[in-house]
Design a protein around this motif. Structure first.
Motif: not given
Length: 356
Positions: A51-55, A206-207, A329-332
């Motif tokens: 999640l941090g990498t996507a952000l 996710v991004e 986000p996992l569902c996305a």
């Protein structure tokens, strides 16, 4: 030679085949969830790092595009993350500590107002109601955190998880250019392009979700804080911080934070100001649902509200509050993979670009 007649009609055989597929998918999903729960100490930092990498991915790509070394760019990006999250956390905690007592007092007064005006029988003292709610909250928090942090100190586990997630974020950012080659290396022969395309689609979903949710949370918190300040509601900044944090839990977080703001306004300023506060909250939610969400997250995977609520419930049952944060986000990502598979099944698409 006579043709042998099938034992079952075609419809029954097709139904049985689909049931077999569904059972196989459900079994694989159940094993995957079981493994994630069993290996939660390692899985949780990895998911948070993703999640941090996507952000932070756009920031890292901007730095590398300006000829900054990938390792240096990843270090600067992670340092910026620590500064922003640490500063925001300090502000939120400070504001909540300073105004938390006032907010709790206003909530008690609002509960007493509701009891008095609606003549609710059987409730003698609102303090008893508050104590019961506190006990239930503590039990819920203990059960939600117990499955995730059993046998480990809460603070120590959170610090260790955060540090590991930060380190993983650094490596994910630095080595993101190798992801395509890794997909081709681990995929079965002839499926490397499809695995890469699915990975890209999932990560893009996710991004987009993380960037869009953060931006929407900032706008929601700013608008509601300004509205509450104009109305003179006490603890407006703290309530705005609560709105920002709650925005990462779709629907449920906005409902809870908005209800708290209205109750505080009801207790401190009366029914008229409470109705105005409710109008501000509803106006912001309408702005989010009809303008911000379609415009900001128009290129990401869109999920039906019912699917979001099911994902939140499933996430809460598996990992408590952390599961609720990670479920959407996992569902996305999952819907991104399904969309890529459908696109591949419909016919040949565009070639998968090389690079990160």
């Amino acid at each position: 030679m006579s043709t042998r007649k099938p034992l079952l009609p075609d419809v029954a055989r097709r139904t049985a085949a689909w049931c077999g597929v569904l059972l196989l998918v459900a079994g694989v999903a159940a094993v995957a969830v079981w493994l994630c729960v069993a290996l939660k100490t390692a899985v949780t930092p990895v998911l948070l790092a993703l999640l941090g990498t996507a952000l932070l991915g756009p920031v890292h790509r901007w730095l590398t595009a300006h000829k900054v070394n990938r390792s240096v760019a990843a270090g600067l990006t992670c340092a910026a993350l620590v500064a922003v999250v640490g500063g925001a956390g300090y502000i939120v905690v400070t504001v909540m500590v300073d105004t938390g007592g006032q907010i709790v007092k206003s909530l008690k007064e609002a509960a007493q107002w509701v009891i008095d005006h609606f003549d609710i029988a059987g409730v003698a003292d609102v303090d008893d109601l508050a104590d019961n709610a506190k006990t239930l909250f503590e039990k819920f928090g203990a059960s939600a955190a117990g499955g995730l942090l059993s046998g480990i100190s809460l603070v120590g586990s959170l610090v260790a998880t955060a540090v590991l997630a930060l380190l993983l974020t650094f490596f994910f950012l630095r080595d993101s250019d190798r992801a395509a080659h890794l997909a081709h290396a681990v995929a079965p022969r002839g499926t490397g392009a499809l695995v890469e395309a699915m990975g890209r689609r999932a990560f893009e979903a996710v991004e987009g979700f993380m960037r869009g949710t953060t931006f929407i949370a900032l706008i929601d918190a700013f608008c509601i804080t300004v509205g509450l300040l104009i109305l003179g509601v006490p603890g407006a900044v703290g309530l705005g911080a609560l709105v920002f944090v709650g925005a990462y839990i779709p629907y449920l977080g906005a409902f809870i934070s908005g209800a708290v703001a209205v109750l505080v306004a009801l207790a401190d300023q009366g029914l008229v100001i409470a109705l105005w506060a409710l109008g501000v909250v509803l106006a912001v939610q309408v702005l989010e649902g009809h303008v911000l969400q379609p415009v900001i997250q128009s290129r990401t995977v869109q999920m039906h509200p019912a699917m979001v609520m099911i994902a939140l419930t499933a996430g809460a049952s598996v990992a408590g509050l952390l599961g609720m944060l990670l479920a959407v986000p996992l569902c996305a990502a999952g819907f991104g993979v399904i969309g890529e598979l459908r696109r591949k099944a419909d016919g040949p698409g565009e070639a998968v670009p090389e690079g990160p």
